[in-house]
Each structure stands twice: as C-alpha cells, then as structure tokens.
Design a protein around this motif. Structure first.
Motif, PDB file in Angstrom:
ATOM      1  N   ARG A   1      -5.569 -58.842 -28.685  1.00  0.00           N
ATOM      2  CA  ARG A   1      -4.673 -59.243 -29.773  1.00  0.00           C
ATOM      3  C   ARG A   1      -4.960 -60.700 -30.160  1.00  0.00           C
ATOM      4  O   ARG A   1      -4.105 -61.566 -30.075  1.00  0.00           O
ATOM      5  CB  ARG A   1      -3.231 -59.065 -29.342  1.00  0.00           C
ATOM      6  N   VAL A   2      -6.171 -60.933 -30.622  1.00  0.00           N
ATOM      7  CA  VAL A   2      -6.653 -62.290 -30.861  1.00  0.00           C
ATOM      8  C   VAL A   2      -5.788 -63.030 -31.881  1.00  0.00           C
ATOM      9  O   VAL A   2      -5.460 -64.200 -31.689  1.00  0.00           O
ATOM     10  CB  VAL A   2      -8.133 -62.271 -31.310  1.00  0.00           C
ATOM     11  N   MET A   3      -5.410 -62.380 -32.965  1.00  0.00           N
ATOM     12  CA  MET A   3      -4.625 -63.079 -33.994  1.00  0.00           C
ATOM     13  C   MET A   3      -3.244 -63.473 -33.480  1.00  0.00           C
ATOM     14  O   MET A   3      -2.726 -64.518 -33.854  1.00  0.00           O
ATOM     15  CB  MET A   3      -4.514 -62.240 -35.269  1.00  0.00           C
ATOM     16  N   ASP A   4      -2.658 -62.657 -32.605  1.00  0.00           N
ATOM     17  CA  ASP A   4      -1.380 -63.037 -32.002  1.00  0.00           C
ATOM     18  C   ASP A   4      -1.560 -64.259 -31.101  1.00  0.00           C
ATOM     19  O   ASP A   4      -0.724 -65.164 -31.090  1.00  0.00           O
ATOM     20  CB  ASP A   4      -0.795 -61.876 -31.195  1.00  0.00           C
ATOM     21  N   VAL A   5      -2.661 -64.282 -30.364  1.00  0.00           N
ATOM     22  CA  VAL A   5      -2.965 -65.430 -29.508  1.00  0.00           C
ATOM     23  C   VAL A   5      -3.194 -66.668 -30.359  1.00  0.00           C
ATOM     24  O   VAL A   5      -2.715 -67.760 -30.033  1.00  0.00           O
ATOM     25  CB  VAL A   5      -4.186 -65.127 -28.606  1.00  0.00           C
ATOM     26  N   VAL A   6      -3.896 -66.515 -31.469  1.00  0.00           N
ATOM     27  CA  VAL A   6      -4.154 -67.644 -32.375  1.00  0.00           C
ATOM     28  C   VAL A   6      -2.835 -68.215 -32.888  1.00  0.00           C
ATOM     29  O   VAL A   6      -2.663 -69.438 -32.964  1.00  0.00           O
ATOM     30  CB  VAL A   6      -5.080 -67.207 -33.531  1.00  0.00           C
TER      31      VAL A   6
ATOM     32  N   ARG B   1       1.161 -72.559 -32.665  1.00  0.00           N
ATOM     33  CA  ARG B   1       2.532 -73.035 -32.426  1.00  0.00           C
ATOM     34  C   ARG B   1       2.566 -74.075 -31.298  1.00  0.00           C
ATOM     35  O   ARG B   1       3.283 -75.079 -31.386  1.00  0.00           O
ATOM     36  CB  ARG B   1       3.445 -71.856 -32.075  1.00  0.00           C
ATOM     37  N   LEU B   2       1.784 -73.850 -30.251  1.00  0.00           N
ATOM     38  CA  LEU B   2       1.789 -74.767 -29.105  1.00  0.00           C
ATOM     39  C   LEU B   2       1.119 -76.099 -29.412  1.00  0.00           C
ATOM     40  O   LEU B   2       1.555 -77.146 -28.931  1.00  0.00           O
ATOM     41  CB  LEU B   2       1.068 -74.124 -27.911  1.00  0.00           C
TER      42      LEU B   2
ATOM     43  N   LYS C   1      -7.962 -70.658 -34.286  1.00  0.00           N
ATOM     44  CA  LYS C   1      -8.842 -69.506 -34.115  1.00  0.00           C
ATOM     45  C   LYS C   1     -10.145 -69.925 -33.428  1.00  0.00           C
ATOM     46  O   LYS C   1     -10.627 -69.236 -32.527  1.00  0.00           O
ATOM     47  CB  LYS C   1      -9.134 -68.866 -35.463  1.00  0.00           C
ATOM     48  N   VAL C   2     -10.697 -71.065 -33.826  1.00  0.00           N
ATOM     49  CA  VAL C   2     -11.918 -71.569 -33.202  1.00  0.00           C
ATOM     50  C   VAL C   2     -11.671 -71.868 -31.728  1.00  0.00           C
ATOM     51  O   VAL C   2     -12.482 -71.526 -30.860  1.00  0.00           O
ATOM     52  CB  VAL C   2     -12.439 -72.817 -33.948  1.00  0.00           C
ATOM     53  N   LEU C   3     -10.543 -72.495 -31.418  1.00  0.00           N
ATOM     54  CA  LEU C   3     -10.218 -72.831 -30.038  1.00  0.00           C
ATOM     55  C   LEU C   3     -10.071 -71.575 -29.187  1.00  0.00           C
ATOM     56  O   LEU C   3     -10.579 -71.505 -28.064  1.00  0.00           O
ATOM     57  CB  LEU C   3      -8.940 -73.669 -29.991  1.00  0.00           C
TER      58      LEU C   3
ATOM     59  N   VAL D   1      -9.231 -75.539 -22.904  1.00  0.00           N
ATOM     60  CA  VAL D   1      -7.979 -76.232 -22.593  1.00  0.00           C
ATOM     61  C   VAL D   1      -7.141 -76.261 -23.863  1.00  0.00           C
ATOM     62  O   VAL D   1      -7.550 -76.836 -24.876  1.00  0.00           O
ATOM     63  CB  VAL D   1      -8.237 -77.658 -22.073  1.00  0.00           C
ATOM     64  N   ILE D   2      -5.982 -75.640 -23.805  1.00  0.00           N
ATOM     65  CA  ILE D   2      -5.092 -75.575 -24.957  1.00  0.00           C
ATOM     66  C   ILE D   2      -4.186 -76.800 -24.995  1.00  0.00           C
ATOM     67  O   ILE D   2      -3.997 -77.409 -26.037  1.00  0.00           O
ATOM     68  CB  ILE D   2      -4.236 -74.282 -24.916  1.00  0.00           C
ATOM     69  N   LEU D   3      -3.611 -77.145 -23.870  1.00  0.00           N
ATOM     70  CA  LEU D   3      -2.758 -78.334 -23.739  1.00  0.00           C
ATOM     71  C   LEU D   3      -3.240 -79.126 -22.536  1.00  0.00           C
ATOM     72  O   LEU D   3      -3.578 -78.547 -21.504  1.00  0.00           O
ATOM     73  CB  LEU D   3      -1.293 -77.933 -23.539  1.00  0.00           C
ATOM     74  N   ALA D   4      -3.234 -80.436 -22.643  1.00  0.00           N
ATOM     75  CA  ALA D   4      -3.688 -81.287 -21.544  1.00  0.00           C
ATOM     76  C   ALA D   4      -2.631 -82.330 -21.224  1.00  0.00           C
ATOM     77  O   ALA D   4      -2.031 -82.930 -22.127  1.00  0.00           O
ATOM     78  CB  ALA D   4      -4.997 -81.982 -21.913  1.00  0.00           C
TER      79      ALA D   4
END
Length: 91
Positions: A25-30, A35-36, A45-47, A54-57
């Motif tokens: 479910r890539v678009m839901d993850v994007v 949001r985060l 989407k690229v990330l 790493v999404i948040l650091a």
C-alpha cells in the motif's frame, strides 16, 4: 581566566524512525510519510521508494513509537532506533 567545559547529559535519548519496507500500500505509506515529515507528496514518494530510509531523526521515543505505529497501520515495515551516543564522552 580558565575555560570551563560542561557536558549536558539528557535522560531522553533521541530516536530515529526508519522505514524498512513500504509494503504493497505504497500510496497510503506516502501519505503517512507526508503527514509525519511535512514534505511534499513527490518528496514523500521518493523517500518511501528509497527504503530503507530514515523518516524522522532525533525525535523523542514517544514520537518515534507513534510514527512507527502509524506506518505499520498502513502496511509498512518500520522500526525505531536509538541514536548512537557521541564519542567524545569516551576516554
């Protein structure tokens, strides 16, 4: 006059949120990544496509746990990791 140096020690160890696999479910993850992080839809989407990423650091443990939970709720694999302690404390 002598220089004095102080080391501040915090009880709170910063954490990173790592997206290891976006799942099917890539678009839901994007959308959750967007949001985060506050990134644009394209950058989110690229990330997500660059997993592991790493999404948040350097966030508090509670925020990291909430972010991991939100990512897992939409089918992604994610984990929180403690940031390594700085090496200048070692002698």
């Amino acid at each position: 006059m002598a220089d004095e140096y102080f080391v501040l020690v915090c009880d709170e160890v910063p954490h990173d949120v790592v997206l290891t696999d976006p799942g099917v479910r890539v678009m839901d993850v994007v959308q959750v990544v967007r949001r985060l992080t506050g990134l644009s839809l394209w950058r989110s989407k690229v990330l997500a496509a660059q997993a592991p990423a790493v999404i948040l650091a350097g966030v508090p443990q509670e925020d990291a746990a909430a972010a991991v939970s939100a990512l897992r709720d939409v089918g992604a694999r994610a984990e929180e990791r403690e940031q390594p302690q700085p090496g200048f404390l070692e002698h």
